[in-house]
Design an enzyme around this catalytic site. Sequence first.
Site, PDB file in Angstrom:
ATOM      1  N   ARG A   1      -0.433   8.569  13.470  1.00 44.21           N
ATOM      2  CA  ARG A   1       0.504   7.878  12.564  1.00 44.21           C
ATOM      3  C   ARG A   1       0.899   8.698  11.335  1.00 44.21           C
ATOM      4  O   ARG A   1       0.361   9.747  11.063  1.00 44.21           O
ATOM      5  CB  ARG A   1      -0.101   6.546  12.119  1.00 44.21           C
ATOM      6  CG  ARG A   1      -1.438   6.628  11.435  1.00 44.21           C
ATOM      7  CD  ARG A   1      -1.918   5.215  11.069  1.00 44.21           C
ATOM      8  NE  ARG A   1      -3.246   5.230  10.465  1.00 44.21           N
ATOM      9  CZ  ARG A   1      -4.376   5.117  11.153  1.00 44.21           C
ATOM     10  NH1 ARG A   1      -4.361   4.985  12.459  1.00 44.21           N
ATOM     11  NH2 ARG A   1      -5.536   5.147  10.523  1.00 44.21           N
ATOM     12  N   ASP A   2       1.812   8.101  10.578  1.00 43.54           N
ATOM     13  CA  ASP A   2       2.257   8.590   9.273  1.00 43.54           C
ATOM     14  C   ASP A   2       3.055   9.893   9.373  1.00 43.54           C
ATOM     15  O   ASP A   2       2.704  10.907   8.750  1.00 43.54           O
ATOM     16  CB  ASP A   2       1.063   8.761   8.315  1.00 43.54           C
ATOM     17  CG  ASP A   2       0.169   7.537   8.280  1.00 43.54           C
ATOM     18  OD1 ASP A   2       0.667   6.445   8.608  1.00 43.54           O
ATOM     19  OD2 ASP A   2      -1.029   7.659   7.953  1.00 43.54           O
TER      20      ASP A   2
ATOM     21  N   ASN B   1       0.846  -1.197   0.000  1.00 44.47           N
ATOM     22  CA  ASN B   1       0.000   0.000   0.000  1.00 44.47           C
ATOM     23  C   ASN B   1       0.879   1.243   0.000  1.00 44.47           C
ATOM     24  O   ASN B   1       1.834   1.279  -0.798  1.00 44.47           O
ATOM     25  CB  ASN B   1      -1.115  -0.039   1.065  1.00 44.47           C
ATOM     26  CG  ASN B   1      -0.711  -0.255   2.492  1.00 44.47           C
ATOM     27  OD1 ASN B   1      -0.262  -1.319   2.859  1.00 44.47           O
ATOM     28  ND2 ASN B   1      -0.889   0.735   3.340  1.00 44.47           N
ATOM     29  N   ASP B   2       0.614   2.217   0.816  1.00 44.52           N
ATOM     30  CA  ASP B   2       1.203   3.562   0.689  1.00 44.52           C
ATOM     31  C   ASP B   2       2.675   3.641   0.270  1.00 44.52           C
ATOM     32  O   ASP B   2       3.511   2.912   0.801  1.00 44.52           O
ATOM     33  CB  ASP B   2       1.153   4.291   2.037  1.00 44.52           C
ATOM     34  CG  ASP B   2      -0.122   4.096   2.796  1.00 44.52           C
ATOM     35  OD1 ASP B   2      -1.050   3.505   2.253  1.00 44.52           O
ATOM     36  OD2 ASP B   2      -0.181   4.545   3.949  1.00 44.52           O
TER      37      ASP B   2
ATOM     38  N   TRP C   1      -3.430  -7.228   3.290  1.00 45.98           N
ATOM     39  CA  TRP C   1      -2.710  -6.369   4.232  1.00 45.98           C
ATOM     40  C   TRP C   1      -2.374  -7.146   5.505  1.00 45.98           C
ATOM     41  O   TRP C   1      -3.162  -7.970   5.970  1.00 45.98           O
ATOM     42  CB  TRP C   1      -3.584  -5.155   4.574  1.00 45.98           C
ATOM     43  CG  TRP C   1      -2.882  -4.172   5.469  1.00 45.98           C
ATOM     44  CD1 TRP C   1      -2.068  -3.155   5.077  1.00 45.98           C
ATOM     45  CD2 TRP C   1      -2.932  -4.134   6.900  1.00 45.98           C
ATOM     46  NE1 TRP C   1      -1.605  -2.483   6.183  1.00 45.98           N
ATOM     47  CE2 TRP C   1      -2.113  -3.059   7.316  1.00 45.98           C
ATOM     48  CE3 TRP C   1      -3.566  -4.897   7.873  1.00 45.98           C
ATOM     49  CZ2 TRP C   1      -1.928  -2.725   8.662  1.00 45.98           C
ATOM     50  CZ3 TRP C   1      -3.386  -4.572   9.216  1.00 45.98           C
ATOM     51  CH2 TRP C   1      -2.575  -3.490   9.593  1.00 45.98           C
TER      52      TRP C   1
ATOM     53  N   GLN D   1       4.636   0.390   1.976  1.00 44.95           N
ATOM     54  CA  GLN D   1       4.012  -0.536   2.916  1.00 44.95           C
ATOM     55  C   GLN D   1       3.930  -1.893   2.230  1.00 44.95           C
ATOM     56  O   GLN D   1       3.399  -2.007   1.122  1.00 44.95           O
ATOM     57  CB  GLN D   1       2.616  -0.031   3.296  1.00 44.95           C
ATOM     58  CG  GLN D   1       2.637   1.274   4.058  1.00 44.95           C
ATOM     59  CD  GLN D   1       3.046   1.067   5.511  1.00 44.95           C
ATOM     60  OE1 GLN D   1       2.243   0.665   6.319  1.00 44.95           O
ATOM     61  NE2 GLN D   1       4.304   1.344   5.827  1.00 44.95           N
TER      62      GLN D   1
ATOM     63  N   PHE E   1       4.456   1.087  10.093  1.00 40.11           N
ATOM     64  CA  PHE E   1       3.490   1.815   9.284  1.00 40.11           C
ATOM     65  C   PHE E   1       4.138   2.994   8.557  1.00 40.11           C
ATOM     66  O   PHE E   1       5.326   3.260   8.691  1.00 40.11           O
ATOM     67  CB  PHE E   1       2.321   2.283  10.164  1.00 40.11           C
ATOM     68  CG  PHE E   1       1.309   1.194  10.480  1.00 40.11           C
ATOM     69  CD1 PHE E   1       1.561  -0.142  10.197  1.00 40.11           C
ATOM     70  CD2 PHE E   1       0.086   1.515  11.065  1.00 40.11           C
ATOM     71  CE1 PHE E   1       0.636  -1.141  10.478  1.00 40.11           C
ATOM     72  CE2 PHE E   1      -0.852   0.529  11.357  1.00 40.11           C
ATOM     73  CZ  PHE E   1      -0.578  -0.803  11.068  1.00 40.11           C
ATOM     74  N   SER E   2       3.312   3.745   7.850  1.00 35.30           N
ATOM     75  CA  SER E   2       3.818   4.746   6.903  1.00 35.30           C
ATOM     76  C   SER E   2       4.657   5.836   7.553  1.00 35.30           C
ATOM     77  O   SER E   2       4.519   6.134   8.734  1.00 35.30           O
ATOM     78  CB  SER E   2       2.650   5.374   6.157  1.00 35.30           C
ATOM     79  OG  SER E   2       2.195   4.457   5.197  1.00 35.30           O
TER      80      SER E   2
HETATM   81  C1  FRU Z   1      -2.998   4.525   4.821  1.00 35.34           C
HETATM   82  C2  FRU Z   1      -2.644   3.740   6.065  1.00 35.34           C
HETATM   83  C3  FRU Z   1      -1.775   4.548   6.985  1.00 35.34           C
HETATM   84  C4  FRU Z   1      -1.013   3.490   7.743  1.00 35.34           C
HETATM   85  C5  FRU Z   1      -0.808   2.433   6.696  1.00 35.34           C
HETATM   86  C6  FRU Z   1      -0.800   1.044   7.243  1.00 35.34           C
HETATM   87  O1  FRU Z   1      -3.358   3.750   3.734  1.00 35.34           O
HETATM   88  O2  FRU Z   1      -3.820   3.307   6.706  1.00 35.34           O
HETATM   89  O3  FRU Z   1      -2.478   5.448   7.798  1.00 35.34           O
HETATM   90  O4  FRU Z   1       0.190   3.961   8.258  1.00 35.34           O
HETATM   91  O5  FRU Z   1      -1.847   2.580   5.756  1.00 35.34           O
HETATM   92  O6  FRU Z   1      -0.372   0.124   6.276  1.00 35.34           O
END
Ligand code: FRU
Length: 468
Positions: free
Chosen positions: A142-143, A14-15, A39, A31, A74-75
């Site tokens: 997060r992120d 993902n991200d 996931w 990710q 995570f991101s």
């Molecule tokens: C966005 C998200 C982020 C998180 C990540 C987890 O798509 O939900 O907020 O860090 O994916 O994989």
Amino acid sequence: RLKYHLMGECGWINDPNGLIQYNGDYHAFFQYNPYDSEWGNIHWGHAISKDLIKWRHMPIALGPDSPYDQDGCFSGSAIEKDGKLFLVYTGNVFIGPDKKKDYKQTQCLAISEDGVVFHKYSKNPIIGSDLIPIGSSTSDFRDPRVFKKGDKYFIIIGTNDGHYRGQVLLYESGDMFEWKYKGVLAKGDELMGSNWECPDLFEIGNQDILIVSPENCNIVNGFENSNSSVYMTGKFKPDKSVFDIYDTHLIDCGFDFYAPQTFKDDKQRRIIMGWMHTWNIPTPTQTEKHNWAGAMTFPREIKFVDNKFLFNPVDEIKNYRCNRYYLSDAKINGEKVLESFGDCYELQVVINANDSAEFGLKLRTGFDEETVLSYKRDGRLFIFDREKSGSGPGGIRKTAIELIDNRLYLRILVDTCSVEVFVNNGEKVMTGLIFPSKESTGIKVFSKGICIIETLSKWDIKLDKTVV
Ligand code: FRU
């Protein structure tokens, strides 16, 4: 699998994370679950490139192997400091049986001297739960997006106010290790999603831009996807720790674009890449056990021209064009099948609407299958229709856009199971995944009434054409 988009070697992605140019190479992290096409088990995958198109997979950069990130790295983002590459990411830890709400998230650091091997900082986390202000979610935190302004480092973090309104928090540091909470940088209302993910902040053409990816967007605010990504114009005031929001726009009006990140390269370009898929809409590659899911969008350059933000594919794509097909001054009334076809190409089209009520292109056509991109004069709508695209999810997305001197300008990237459409020089972009059968490779143009294809160029995109 796609041919000219960045993907994981296998499994789920993902991200995009930590996009940066470091020691001359473009680095993209993402990710990554290397074990499954769903996931879970989130690592940071890693790839490098000289030109943003041909990517080389590197060893996994981060794995969930420490007490503070055992349930996912995570991101996050990247910055260069003292010649070293610093990654800032969220450590996720489940603290109860309900994985949808029982988690704790903190911000962690990993450092590399060579851009390949990363060492987690011994005093992680650098921003722990003790730095969450009262009135902000204690779970969604997060992120981290790190950047430098003057001699200070800043981190912005996505969260919500505990009452289903997204917000972004601002932190400051002089050395990247010790961090102070500064304030709520920006906050949404009830129409702007229940939580904000993946914030990004940058300047372009003297404009400050804040990007966020709201979850659970409300459809009445023009969001058709429950997860959307928006850019907000405004003013970042570091002394007051706020970003004043002027207005908000979708970055991509299609189906599959989420959690983008930007960076500036040595050509001073602001480049954005998004995750080309979205949450909760499985693709056939998952349900049919192809053992992969997800890709990055083609890298797009953001420009601010005549008071408009334009998003267009980076120029490097031109190095991979081959087998040009060209058509000009073609009057269309009804449907015309092009003498060219394919599943991995770029199209550039200028259509004079003349007196047509609706006109456009049909891609990946075959028996019973087509993906329709059209302009409807009534309502001034550009429409991406994947109802008959094949075995994947269907749906229609529309976006309002004016013709320019009665003309529609399109640039379209098709890659196996993706379509990215750049309308009127990048004023609007629409991205969608499609899963037609292999045989559906036809291309048609159509019009209700007469329209004129002034020019149409098509190139196959082949990565093995050039050695970079
Ligand atoms: C966005 C998200 C982020 C998180 C990540 C987890 O798509 O939900 O907020 O860090 O994916 O994989």
